[in-house]
Design a protein around this motif. Structure first.
Motif, short mmCIF file in Angstrom:
data_model
loop_
_atom_site.label_atom_id
_atom_site.label_comp_id
_atom_site.label_asym_id
_atom_site.label_seq_id
_atom_site.Cartn_x
_atom_site.Cartn_y
_atom_site.Cartn_z
N UNK A 1 0.84 -1.17 0.00
CA UNK A 1 0.00 0.00 0.00
C UNK A 1 0.89 1.24 0.00
N UNK A 2 0.59 2.18 -0.88
CA UNK A 2 1.44 3.38 -0.95
C UNK A 2 1.34 4.23 0.31
N UNK A 3 2.44 4.84 0.65
CA UNK A 3 2.49 5.73 1.82
C UNK A 3 2.10 7.16 1.46
N UNK A 4 2.22 7.51 0.19
CA UNK A 4 2.04 8.89 -0.24
C UNK A 4 0.89 8.94 -1.24
N UNK A 5 -0.02 9.90 -1.10
CA UNK A 5 -1.12 10.00 -2.05
C UNK A 5 -0.61 10.24 -3.47
N UNK A 6 -1.33 9.70 -4.42
CA UNK A 6 -1.03 9.92 -5.83
C UNK A 6 -1.93 11.04 -6.32
N UNK A 7 -1.30 12.14 -6.69
CA UNK A 7 -2.05 13.30 -7.13
C UNK A 7 -2.34 13.26 -8.63
N UNK A 8 -3.39 13.94 -9.01
CA UNK A 8 -3.66 14.25 -10.41
C UNK A 8 -3.19 15.68 -10.64
N UNK A 9 -3.21 16.11 -11.89
CA UNK A 9 -2.84 17.50 -12.19
C UNK A 9 -3.77 18.45 -11.43
N UNK A 10 -5.05 18.11 -11.35
CA UNK A 10 -6.03 19.00 -10.73
C UNK A 10 -5.87 19.15 -9.22
N UNK A 11 -5.40 18.09 -8.53
CA UNK A 11 -5.34 18.20 -7.07
C UNK A 11 -3.92 18.25 -6.51
N UNK A 12 -2.93 18.32 -7.39
CA UNK A 12 -1.54 18.41 -6.94
C UNK A 12 -1.27 19.80 -6.37
N UNK A 13 -0.29 19.91 -5.47
CA UNK A 13 0.11 21.23 -5.01
C UNK A 13 0.45 22.12 -6.21
N UNK A 14 0.07 23.38 -6.12
CA UNK A 14 0.22 24.31 -7.24
C UNK A 14 1.65 24.38 -7.77
N UNK A 15 2.64 24.30 -6.91
CA UNK A 15 4.03 24.45 -7.33
C UNK A 15 4.49 23.34 -8.27
N UNK A 16 3.83 22.20 -8.26
CA UNK A 16 4.25 21.09 -9.11
C UNK A 16 3.31 20.79 -10.26
N UNK A 17 2.21 21.53 -10.36
CA UNK A 17 1.18 21.22 -11.37
C UNK A 17 1.69 21.26 -12.80
N UNK A 18 2.45 22.29 -13.14
CA UNK A 18 2.91 22.42 -14.53
C UNK A 18 3.85 21.28 -14.90
N UNK A 19 4.73 20.91 -13.99
CA UNK A 19 5.63 19.78 -14.25
C UNK A 19 4.83 18.50 -14.37
N UNK A 20 3.87 18.30 -13.50
CA UNK A 20 3.03 17.10 -13.58
C UNK A 20 2.25 17.09 -14.90
N UNK A 21 1.80 18.24 -15.32
CA UNK A 21 1.08 18.35 -16.61
C UNK A 21 1.99 17.95 -17.77
N UNK A 22 3.24 18.40 -17.75
CA UNK A 22 4.20 18.04 -18.81
C UNK A 22 4.47 16.53 -18.80
N UNK A 23 4.60 15.96 -17.61
CA UNK A 23 4.83 14.51 -17.52
C UNK A 23 3.60 13.73 -18.00
N UNK A 24 2.43 14.22 -17.65
CA UNK A 24 1.19 13.59 -18.12
C UNK A 24 1.15 13.59 -19.65
N UNK A 25 1.53 14.70 -20.24
CA UNK A 25 1.52 14.80 -21.71
C UNK A 25 2.55 13.84 -22.31
N UNK A 26 3.72 13.78 -21.71
CA UNK A 26 4.80 12.91 -22.23
C UNK A 26 4.43 11.43 -22.14
N UNK A 27 3.81 11.02 -21.04
CA UNK A 27 3.53 9.61 -20.81
C UNK A 27 2.09 9.21 -21.13
N UNK A 28 1.26 10.18 -21.48
CA UNK A 28 -0.13 9.88 -21.83
C UNK A 28 -1.06 9.84 -20.64
N UNK A 29 -0.52 9.93 -19.44
CA UNK A 29 -1.30 9.93 -18.20
C UNK A 29 -0.35 10.23 -17.05
#
Length: 182
Positions: A1-29
């Motif tokens: 069981x994971x210890x850390x929540x898995x965020x989506x782009x919408x609920x991630x901390x604001x400081x990491x959203x753009x990077x998470x968005x770029x990774x989502x685009x690169x990997x398709x999710x």
């Protein structure tokens, strides 16, 4: 069981959203590893920075990068990274059987790649140390000092993700790598 929540782009901390968005685009999710790292923007941004530097300045082709990742993932026993890099290595041209062989420490008749992967394995498994024998064999097989220096960055990037997955207990969301005893 994971210890850390898995965020989506919408609920991630604001400081990491753009990077998470770029990774989502690169990997398709959003992959679980990235969504977990997004819990702490410094973790996600460090990951992105290391990989960005490798993408911008690295000289290894995709096959070599994936072979290094498979070797380091096997040394570190990271199920997530071995699985993710099995997918990537197959996309880079390796067969599934070759990915298993690399994880086992066998590169077939490619002595040059074997020599580089031995250095990578030793760095990962020996707290950053690589033996003179492994280094000298890699040089004899044609790897330059520049390439042997670069391999350190690839090992460090993979240690970062391997250790994060161990620490966070990231759930697998990619096909599982074949067992090494198969």
């Amino acid at each position: 069981m994971p210890r850390i929540p898995v965020h989506t782009v919408d609920n991630a901390p604001a400081a990491g959203r753009e990077t998470l968005r770029r990774l989502e685009k690169r990997f398709g999710r959003v992959l679980n590893i990235h969504g977990g790292m997004a819990h702490s923007p410094v973790v996600l941004e460090t990951y992105a920075a290391i990989n960005g530097a490798i993408a911008e300045h690295g000289t290894f082709d995709a096959r070599t990068r994936e072979a290094i990742a498979l070797a380091v993932g096997a040394v570190d026993e990271c199920a997530y990274c071995q699985s993710a890099h099995t997918v990537s290595a197959k996309a880079a041209g390796f067969t599934e059987e070759q990915t298993v062989a690399i994880r086992r420490g066998d590169t077939g008749d490619d002595a040059k790649l074997a020599a580089l992967l031995q250095v990578a394995r030793e760095i990962a498994g020996e707290l950053g140390h690589a033996s003179d024998a492994a280094w000298d064999k890699a040089v004899a097989e044609g790897w330059t000092d520049t390439e042997l220096t670069e391999v350190f960055a690839h090992v460090a990037a993979n240690l970062y993700t391997n250790y994060f997955n161990h620490y966070a207990r990231t759930d697998l969301d990619v096909p599982a790598a074949p067992a090494l005893d198969a």
